[in-house]
Design a protein around this motif. Structure first.
Motif, PDB file in Angstrom:
ATOM      1  N   LYS A 443       0.844  -1.203   0.000  1.00  0.00           N
ATOM      2  CA  LYS A 443       0.000   0.000   0.000  1.00  0.00           C
ATOM      3  C   LYS A 443       0.879   1.254   0.000  1.00  0.00           C
ATOM      4  O   LYS A 443       1.988   1.250   0.522  1.00  0.00           O
ATOM      5  CB  LYS A 443      -0.901   0.019   1.232  1.00  0.00           C
ATOM      6  CG  LYS A 443      -1.739  -1.226   1.429  1.00  0.00           C
ATOM      7  CD  LYS A 443      -2.640  -1.505   0.252  1.00  0.00           C
ATOM      8  CE  LYS A 443      -3.575  -2.676   0.506  1.00  0.00           C
ATOM      9  NZ  LYS A 443      -2.882  -3.970   0.691  1.00  0.00           N
ATOM     10  N   ASN A 444       0.359   2.318  -0.578  1.00  0.00           N
ATOM     11  CA  ASN A 444       1.067   3.589  -0.537  1.00  0.00           C
ATOM     12  C   ASN A 444       1.374   3.946   0.913  1.00  0.00           C
ATOM     13  O   ASN A 444       0.482   3.905   1.764  1.00  0.00           O
ATOM     14  CB  ASN A 444       0.200   4.673  -1.181  1.00  0.00           C
ATOM     15  CG  ASN A 444       0.923   5.995  -1.301  1.00  0.00           C
ATOM     16  OD1 ASN A 444       1.365   6.562  -0.315  1.00  0.00           O
ATOM     17  ND2 ASN A 444       1.040   6.491  -2.516  1.00  0.00           N
ATOM     18  N   ARG A 445       2.619   4.297   1.187  1.00  0.00           N
ATOM     19  CA  ARG A 445       3.051   4.522   2.570  1.00  0.00           C
ATOM     20  C   ARG A 445       2.189   5.545   3.309  1.00  0.00           C
ATOM     21  O   ARG A 445       1.894   5.386   4.491  1.00  0.00           O
ATOM     22  CB  ARG A 445       4.519   4.978   2.582  1.00  0.00           C
ATOM     23  CG  ARG A 445       4.992   5.475   3.924  1.00  0.00           C
ATOM     24  CD  ARG A 445       6.481   5.665   3.975  1.00  0.00           C
ATOM     25  NE  ARG A 445       7.024   6.519   2.929  1.00  0.00           N
ATOM     26  CZ  ARG A 445       6.966   7.844   2.922  1.00  0.00           C
ATOM     27  NH1 ARG A 445       6.349   8.490   3.905  1.00  0.00           N
ATOM     28  NH2 ARG A 445       7.521   8.538   1.932  1.00  0.00           N
ATOM     29  N   THR A 446       1.790   6.591   2.630  1.00  0.00           N
ATOM     30  CA  THR A 446       1.096   7.690   3.311  1.00  0.00           C
ATOM     31  C   THR A 446      -0.405   7.445   3.479  1.00  0.00           C
ATOM     32  O   THR A 446      -1.085   8.232   4.125  1.00  0.00           O
ATOM     33  CB  THR A 446       1.296   9.007   2.540  1.00  0.00           C
ATOM     34  OG1 THR A 446       0.803   8.846   1.201  1.00  0.00           O
ATOM     35  CG2 THR A 446       2.772   9.384   2.489  1.00  0.00           C
ATOM     36  N   SER A 447      -0.905   6.352   2.924  1.00  0.00           N
ATOM     37  CA  SER A 447      -2.347   6.089   2.978  1.00  0.00           C
ATOM     38  C   SER A 447      -2.713   5.154   4.128  1.00  0.00           C
ATOM     39  O   SER A 447      -1.925   4.296   4.527  1.00  0.00           O
ATOM     40  CB  SER A 447      -2.821   5.451   1.672  1.00  0.00           C
ATOM     41  OG  SER A 447      -2.526   6.262   0.560  1.00  0.00           O
ATOM     42  N   ASP A 448      -3.927   5.317   4.643  1.00  0.00           N
ATOM     43  CA  ASP A 448      -4.498   4.307   5.536  1.00  0.00           C
ATOM     44  C   ASP A 448      -4.893   3.110   4.678  1.00  0.00           C
ATOM     45  O   ASP A 448      -5.116   3.249   3.467  1.00  0.00           O
ATOM     46  CB  ASP A 448      -5.758   4.857   6.228  1.00  0.00           C
ATOM     47  CG  ASP A 448      -5.453   6.035   7.147  1.00  0.00           C
ATOM     48  OD1 ASP A 448      -4.290   6.177   7.564  1.00  0.00           O
ATOM     49  OD2 ASP A 448      -6.389   6.816   7.426  1.00  0.00           O
ATOM     50  N   TYR A 449      -4.976   1.938   5.297  1.00  0.00           N
ATOM     51  CA  TYR A 449      -5.424   0.776   4.523  1.00  0.00           C
ATOM     52  C   TYR A 449      -6.263  -0.156   5.383  1.00  0.00           C
ATOM     53  O   TYR A 449      -6.134  -0.179   6.606  1.00  0.00           O
ATOM     54  CB  TYR A 449      -4.244   0.030   3.892  1.00  0.00           C
ATOM     55  CG  TYR A 449      -3.449  -0.863   4.830  1.00  0.00           C
ATOM     56  CD1 TYR A 449      -3.695  -2.238   4.894  1.00  0.00           C
ATOM     57  CD2 TYR A 449      -2.441  -0.347   5.628  1.00  0.00           C
ATOM     58  CE1 TYR A 449      -2.959  -3.053   5.738  1.00  0.00           C
ATOM     59  CE2 TYR A 449      -1.695  -1.153   6.470  1.00  0.00           C
ATOM     60  CZ  TYR A 449      -1.969  -2.507   6.532  1.00  0.00           C
ATOM     61  OH  TYR A 449      -1.239  -3.318   7.374  1.00  0.00           O
ATOM     62  N   ILE A 450      -7.115  -0.918   4.717  1.00  0.00           N
ATOM     63  CA  ILE A 450      -8.024  -1.845   5.400  1.00  0.00           C
ATOM     64  C   ILE A 450      -7.339  -3.212   5.542  1.00  0.00           C
ATOM     65  O   ILE A 450      -6.894  -3.806   4.560  1.00  0.00           O
ATOM     66  CB  ILE A 450      -9.347  -2.012   4.620  1.00  0.00           C
ATOM     67  CG1 ILE A 450     -10.050  -0.653   4.436  1.00  0.00           C
ATOM     68  CG2 ILE A 450     -10.257  -3.004   5.333  1.00  0.00           C
ATOM     69  CD1 ILE A 450     -10.517  -0.005   5.695  1.00  0.00           C
ATOM     70  N   PHE A 451      -7.271  -3.688   6.765  1.00  0.00           N
ATOM     71  CA  PHE A 451      -6.689  -5.002   7.042  1.00  0.00           C
ATOM     72  C   PHE A 451      -7.757  -6.065   6.764  1.00  0.00           C
ATOM     73  O   PHE A 451      -8.842  -6.039   7.349  1.00  0.00           O
ATOM     74  CB  PHE A 451      -6.243  -5.060   8.503  1.00  0.00           C
ATOM     75  CG  PHE A 451      -5.522  -6.323   8.878  1.00  0.00           C
ATOM     76  CD1 PHE A 451      -4.134  -6.395   8.800  1.00  0.00           C
ATOM     77  CD2 PHE A 451      -6.215  -7.437   9.315  1.00  0.00           C
ATOM     78  CE1 PHE A 451      -3.458  -7.562   9.150  1.00  0.00           C
ATOM     79  CE2 PHE A 451      -5.557  -8.599   9.665  1.00  0.00           C
ATOM     80  CZ  PHE A 451      -4.176  -8.660   9.583  1.00  0.00           C
ATOM     81  N   ASN A 452      -7.433  -7.007   5.864  1.00  0.00           N
ATOM     82  CA  ASN A 452      -8.421  -8.022   5.477  1.00  0.00           C
ATOM     83  C   ASN A 452      -7.739  -9.375   5.321  1.00  0.00           C
ATOM     84  O   ASN A 452      -6.891  -9.559   4.449  1.00  0.00           O
ATOM     85  CB  ASN A 452      -9.097  -7.607   4.160  1.00  0.00           C
ATOM     86  CG  ASN A 452     -10.196  -8.557   3.736  1.00  0.00           C
ATOM     87  OD1 ASN A 452      -9.930  -9.647   3.246  1.00  0.00           O
ATOM     88  ND2 ASN A 452     -11.434  -8.144   3.937  1.00  0.00           N
ATOM     89  N   TRP A 453      -8.100 -10.331   6.192  1.00  0.00           N
ATOM     90  CA  TRP A 453      -7.439 -11.642   6.176  1.00  0.00           C
ATOM     91  C   TRP A 453      -7.597 -12.354   4.831  1.00  0.00           C
ATOM     92  O   TRP A 453      -6.633 -12.905   4.287  1.00  0.00           O
ATOM     93  CB  TRP A 453      -8.030 -12.529   7.270  1.00  0.00           C
ATOM     94  CG  TRP A 453      -7.612 -12.214   8.670  1.00  0.00           C
ATOM     95  CD1 TRP A 453      -8.407 -11.778   9.692  1.00  0.00           C
ATOM     96  CD2 TRP A 453      -6.292 -12.317   9.216  1.00  0.00           C
ATOM     97  NE1 TRP A 453      -7.671 -11.599  10.830  1.00  0.00           N
ATOM     98  CE2 TRP A 453      -6.375 -11.925  10.574  1.00  0.00           C
ATOM     99  CE3 TRP A 453      -5.057 -12.690   8.694  1.00  0.00           C
ATOM    100  CZ2 TRP A 453      -5.260 -11.908  11.414  1.00  0.00           C
ATOM    101  CZ3 TRP A 453      -3.945 -12.675   9.521  1.00  0.00           C
ATOM    102  CH2 TRP A 453      -4.051 -12.291  10.869  1.00  0.00           C
TER     103      TRP A 453
END
Length: 586
Positions: A443-453
């Motif tokens: 993921k782009n370092r500066t972005s938040d991201y959704i953790f999804n198993w």
């Protein structure tokens, strides 16, 4: 091997020969579509606008001067002045054969080319607080920092890791007082600190509610900072056991940090008063309401109000700001850093901007030393909120990693019921840990991201399991080739005939460019994207270009096996930079 650099130099020379100013940007980029060539030089457009001349006429002059004999099979003009370059398959094969014989897979080491000398790079990452166990909030700093460190070392820079652990401050008085009571009641330190979260919680409850405990804790802080031996001994026990917890996480994560890389906040303690004295002597800091502060006029708002940067509290205590200023002096001076990189979450971006301004004004950070704060976004749950337990608590990093390994084991067992327990243990650890790391790093370092198993453990798409499977699939081809022929030729000549082979060769020869981009911008996601694209191109090549069929000539078979070898080596090296392990069988 950096094709982009080779072509850029040739195009730049042609631009100068065509009458353009030296230093005009050739604006070379990969073509989006094969029918437009392999690379495009778009710099003539901007240059023509500045010179107020016809861009197509100018591009025609540049093409006339462009010497790509033996490199390009065709050069053509498109639109108002785009220069499309179609690379020659024989030249590509020649470059790829050099890469195949290079232990560094075509990525030049610093110092191999004049002007590209190794740098000393200090990288501050991970930085857990030793008062608590590592939780999911420490994951991004730890693995993004480690990937950038590995990329720097792969390129040949000297890297000094600095794990700026929080091992000082007022909370340690509270913890020392609580530990002192535990030991007084015949508990062993290792037992008392086995669960750091619970230990901290117990101490905090006592601090908030127990009469006299808060006063004891504050007194212990003063004793600790004054060099009291008894307090220092308890503090050291706490630190040693806390660090052991972190080391276990680093080992499980395949992160390269060691105990010797720790440079805790306490290490700067003796320099803090000196830093403040220097700021006062240079009239950078001043007294305000009993505290010593810097008014940062460079960041004043539209009303002229400057942010206040406190370097010493009214009671005489120091802050993170003071410690970070001292760290600037230590890293640029004692460690002789050419570049300093710091990884923390985005909430600290303002703080580090202020640190840099003050440090440069005070001479603690020379102008010739790069200072790069690299903020990152947060890991979010499916609800779009910061990733927590169902009860709203913080998730321990150790528990997250263990769960990923368990989930990976279930998936692998389902796909391969005959797998042995030993193989399942090894493979599920590599897949489970790799899945967590790649999901984050991609993921782009500066972005938040959704953790999804489900997404991260999938064997399809841009995931670690997909790339690990691509590598093991190539290893299985080598095994089949050896079982048929008894051996695989190691020095076979690669030839490029089919379009899929050319696409694969082009991608393989871009590794240095990608690594340099990761190093420059501290963005491991670029390497993740590259490896996924490489694996996808390999799958297309595998479908279109038979390797071990009986009707394939020995020469073509050897060439394609050699091409497979470069792909496998590149996947392995790229994943190693990300700190992700591969396996021959899955």
């Amino acid at each position: 091997m950096n094709i982009k650099e080779i072509l850029s130099k040739r195009v730049s020379a042609a631009m100068v020969a065509a009458g353009l100013p030296i230093g005009t940007n050739p604006a070379l980029s990969l073509s989006n579509r094969p029918n437009f060539g392999d690379y495009q030089a778009n710099g003539v457009m901007g240059a023509a606008k500045k010179l107020k001349t016809n861009p197509r006429e100018l591009a025609t002059k540049v093409v006339a001067e462009l010497d790509l004999d033996g490199i390009a099979s065709k050069i053509e003009l498109a639109g108002p002045g785009f220069i499309n370059i179609h690379l020659d398959e024989n030249w590509l094969a020649e470059q790829l054969n050099k890469v195949a014989q290079d232990d560094n897979i075509g990525v030049a080491q610093r110092g191999a080319i004049p002007g590209d000398e190794p740098q000393t790079v200090v990288v501050d990452y991970s930085a857990p607080n030793l008062a608590k166990e590592m939780h999911v909030g420490h994951l991004r700093s730890t693995i993004i920092g480690d990937a950038v460190v590995r990329a720097l070392e792969f390129r040949g820079d000297k890297v000094i890791r600095q794990n700026h652990m929080g091992d000082w401050g007022t909370q340690f008085g509270m913890l020392i007082a609580h530990l002192s009571d535990k030991l007084a009641s015949d508990e062993v330190a290792e037992t008392a600190l086995a669960d750091l979260e619970n230990f901290y919680r117990e101490a905090k409850v006592r601090f908030d509610n127990e009469a006299g405990f808060a006063d004891r804790a504050r007194a212990d802080v003063v004793k600790l900072q004054s060099g009291d031996e008894a307090c220092a001994k308890l503090w050291q026990q706490f630190i040693d056991i806390s660090i052991t917890h972190s080391e276990e996480i680093y080992a499980k994560l395949n992160v390269s940090l060691k105990r010797s890389d720790i440079m805790g906040e306490s290490a700067y303690n003796d320099d803090l008063s000196t830093v403040v004295d220097e700021l006062m002597a240079k009239e950078i800091a001043e007294e305000s309401q009993g505290a010593k502060v810097v008014f940062i006029n460079e960041m004043a708002n539209k009303d002229g109000e400057a942010p206040v940067f406190i370097v010493q509290k009214s009671g005489g205590g120091f802050l993170y700001a003071t410690t970070d200023l001292s760290a600037c002096r230590y890293r640029s001076g004692k460690l002789a850093a050419n570049r300093i990189i710091i990884f923390t979450d985005a909430r600290q971006a303002l703080h580090f901007k202020q640190v840099e301004i003050v440090a440069r004004k005070a001479g603690l950070l020379p102008e010739n030393v790069g200072y790069q704060h690299c903020p990152f976004g947060m890991m979010m749950g499916d609800d779009g909120k910061p990733f927590k337990t169902r009860t709203g608590g913080t998730i321990k990093l150790a528990e997250l990693l263990d769960e990923s390994i368990v989930r990976a084991a279930a998936l692998i067992k389902e796909k391969n019921p005959e797998i042995t327990d030993a193989d399942l243990t090894e493979i599920s650890k590599k897949v489970g840990i790799g899945a967590v790391k790649f999901a984050d790093l991609s993921k782009n370092r500066t972005s938040d991201y959704i953790f999804n198993w489900k997404t991260m453990l999938s064997f399809e798409g841009a995931t670690a399991p997909y790339l690990q499977y691509a590598y093991s699939r190539i290893q299985s081809i080598f095994s089949k080739a050896e079982s048929k022929a008894g051996t695989v030729e190691n020095n076979a000549v690669i030839s490029i005939i089919e379009p899929q082979e050319k696409a694969l060769a082009l991608k393989l020869l871009q590794l240095e460019d990608v690594v340099d981009a990761v190093i420059s911008e501290c963005t491991p996601n670029l390497l993740c994207n590259y490896l996924y694209e490489l694996a996808s191109l390999y799958m297309s090549f595998y479908e279109a270009c038979p390797i071990l069929k009986e009707d394939i000539s020995d020469e073509v078979k050897a060439s394609r096996l050699a091409l497979c070898k470069v792909v496998a080596d590149t996947l392995k090296q790229g994943l190693d930079i990300l700190g992700i392990e591969v396996m021959d069988r899955m």
